[in-house]
Design a protein around this motif. Sequence first.
Motif, PDB file in Angstrom:
ATOM      1  N   UNK A 107       0.858  -1.167   0.000  1.00  0.00           N
ATOM      2  CA  UNK A 107       0.000   0.000   0.000  1.00  0.00           C
ATOM      3  C   UNK A 107       0.900   1.224   0.000  1.00  0.00           C
ATOM      4  N   UNK A 108       0.698   2.105  -0.960  1.00  0.00           N
ATOM      5  CA  UNK A 108       1.542   3.280  -1.106  1.00  0.00           C
ATOM      6  C   UNK A 108       0.681   4.498  -1.424  1.00  0.00           C
ATOM      7  N   UNK A 109       1.296   5.658  -1.327  1.00  0.00           N
ATOM      8  CA  UNK A 109       0.626   6.883  -1.736  1.00  0.00           C
ATOM      9  C   UNK A 109       0.328   6.799  -3.231  1.00  0.00           C
ATOM     10  N   UNK A 110      -0.859   7.219  -3.630  1.00  0.00           N
ATOM     11  CA  UNK A 110      -1.279   7.081  -5.030  1.00  0.00           C
ATOM     12  C   UNK A 110      -0.300   7.754  -5.982  1.00  0.00           C
ATOM     13  N   UNK A 111       0.211   8.898  -5.599  1.00  0.00           N
ATOM     14  CA  UNK A 111       1.164   9.628  -6.443  1.00  0.00           C
ATOM     15  C   UNK A 111       2.407   8.784  -6.715  1.00  0.00           C
ATOM     16  N   UNK A 112       2.872   8.060  -5.701  1.00  0.00           N
ATOM     17  CA  UNK A 112       4.044   7.198  -5.875  1.00  0.00           C
ATOM     18  C   UNK A 112       3.722   6.028  -6.805  1.00  0.00           C
ATOM     19  N   UNK A 113       2.540   5.439  -6.619  1.00  0.00           N
ATOM     20  CA  UNK A 113       2.127   4.320  -7.472  1.00  0.00           C
ATOM     21  C   UNK A 113       2.053   4.740  -8.930  1.00  0.00           C
ATOM     22  N   UNK A 119      -3.224   3.643  -2.634  1.00  0.00           N
ATOM     23  CA  UNK A 119      -3.607   2.517  -3.485  1.00  0.00           C
ATOM     24  C   UNK A 119      -2.797   1.300  -3.055  1.00  0.00           C
ATOM     25  N   UNK A 120      -3.276   0.147  -3.461  1.00  0.00           N
ATOM     26  CA  UNK A 120      -2.491  -1.070  -3.320  1.00  0.00           C
ATOM     27  C   UNK A 120      -1.917  -1.377  -4.694  1.00  0.00           C
ATOM     28  N   UNK A 121      -0.598  -1.522  -4.755  1.00  0.00           N
ATOM     29  CA  UNK A 121       0.067  -1.823  -6.021  1.00  0.00           C
ATOM     30  C   UNK A 121       0.713  -3.201  -5.941  1.00  0.00           C
ATOM     31  N   UNK A 122       0.570  -3.944  -7.016  1.00  0.00           N
ATOM     32  CA  UNK A 122       1.125  -5.302  -7.095  1.00  0.00           C
ATOM     33  C   UNK A 122       2.290  -5.280  -8.070  1.00  0.00           C
ATOM     34  N   UNK A 123       3.442  -5.763  -7.612  1.00  0.00           N
ATOM     35  CA  UNK A 123       4.625  -5.851  -8.471  1.00  0.00           C
ATOM     36  C   UNK A 123       5.030  -7.316  -8.596  1.00  0.00           C
TER      37      UNK A 123
END
Length: 289
Positions: free
Chosen positions: A153-159, A204-208
């Motif tokens: 979970x990261x800041x949307x801007x970073x995602x 947001x939650x981002x999947x890598x």
Amino acid sequence: MNLNGLKTTIATPSVTRHIMKAFNLRASKRLGQNFLVDANIVRGIVDAAGAKPGDKILEIGPGIGTLTQGLAESGADVTAVELDKKLPAVLAETLAGYDNVRIVPGDILKVNIPEIMGEGPFKVAANLPYYITTPILMELLEKHLPISILVTMVQKEVALRMIAKPGSKAYGALSVAVQYYTKPHIAFDVPPRSFIPAPEVDSVVIVCDVREQPAVEVKDEKMFFKVVKAAFGQRRKTIANAMKGAGFTKDAIEAAFTKSGIDSGRRGETFTLKEFAALADALVVTNLL
């Protein structure tokens, strides 16, 4: 207080407030703490990680055990690294009864990850403190650890920077690095009301999905990232001028652009990963540094 004995879900406002009051806790601004209070978000992260029995999962910053509980209930073996010295004692209570959870006090940037995770592949799941998201991600990726997937979970801007494409304002060194090592995509949004206290930014939650091999083949990975760093260090300049400002010699720059066939008048933000690789490889081959 044995929350697990009652099968109490931590990811609710009432239980989180109860835990904070019982242990006299306050969210630390210095450590970027925001406690997740939405069970649907926890389930979403667990599902996105594909957590299942037999998996080894590294969790970064378990807090009071909100996400940890969801990961543990999947049957996975969870190793959670917590920086806040007050919280391991809290976690011993909130996660009592989960014998598939191990809490490791320490700084994720300093702990010996291979030592605590052992051999074989593992997954990473985290609600990362936003102020240190990038250093943590890069530490995990640059070490070439046997990570199969990172769900954070990261800041949307970073995602948006992580998934940005060449030519966009969000595209930068972080975009190149994340896409070099992984295939990233945004899984879902997380509204501010999902936390106590509510953050002032969107999350947001981002999947890598970690690549078995990097996205492009390079002769020297350090040179590749040196060029990328130079290109975005002065992004308003042409890449040739940005490289000159970063300490590359004039002869090396001219030879590299001649050999790679790339226009030296372009800006770094327009370069694809393949073009960065071609330029870095040309620098290595010309050997004029």
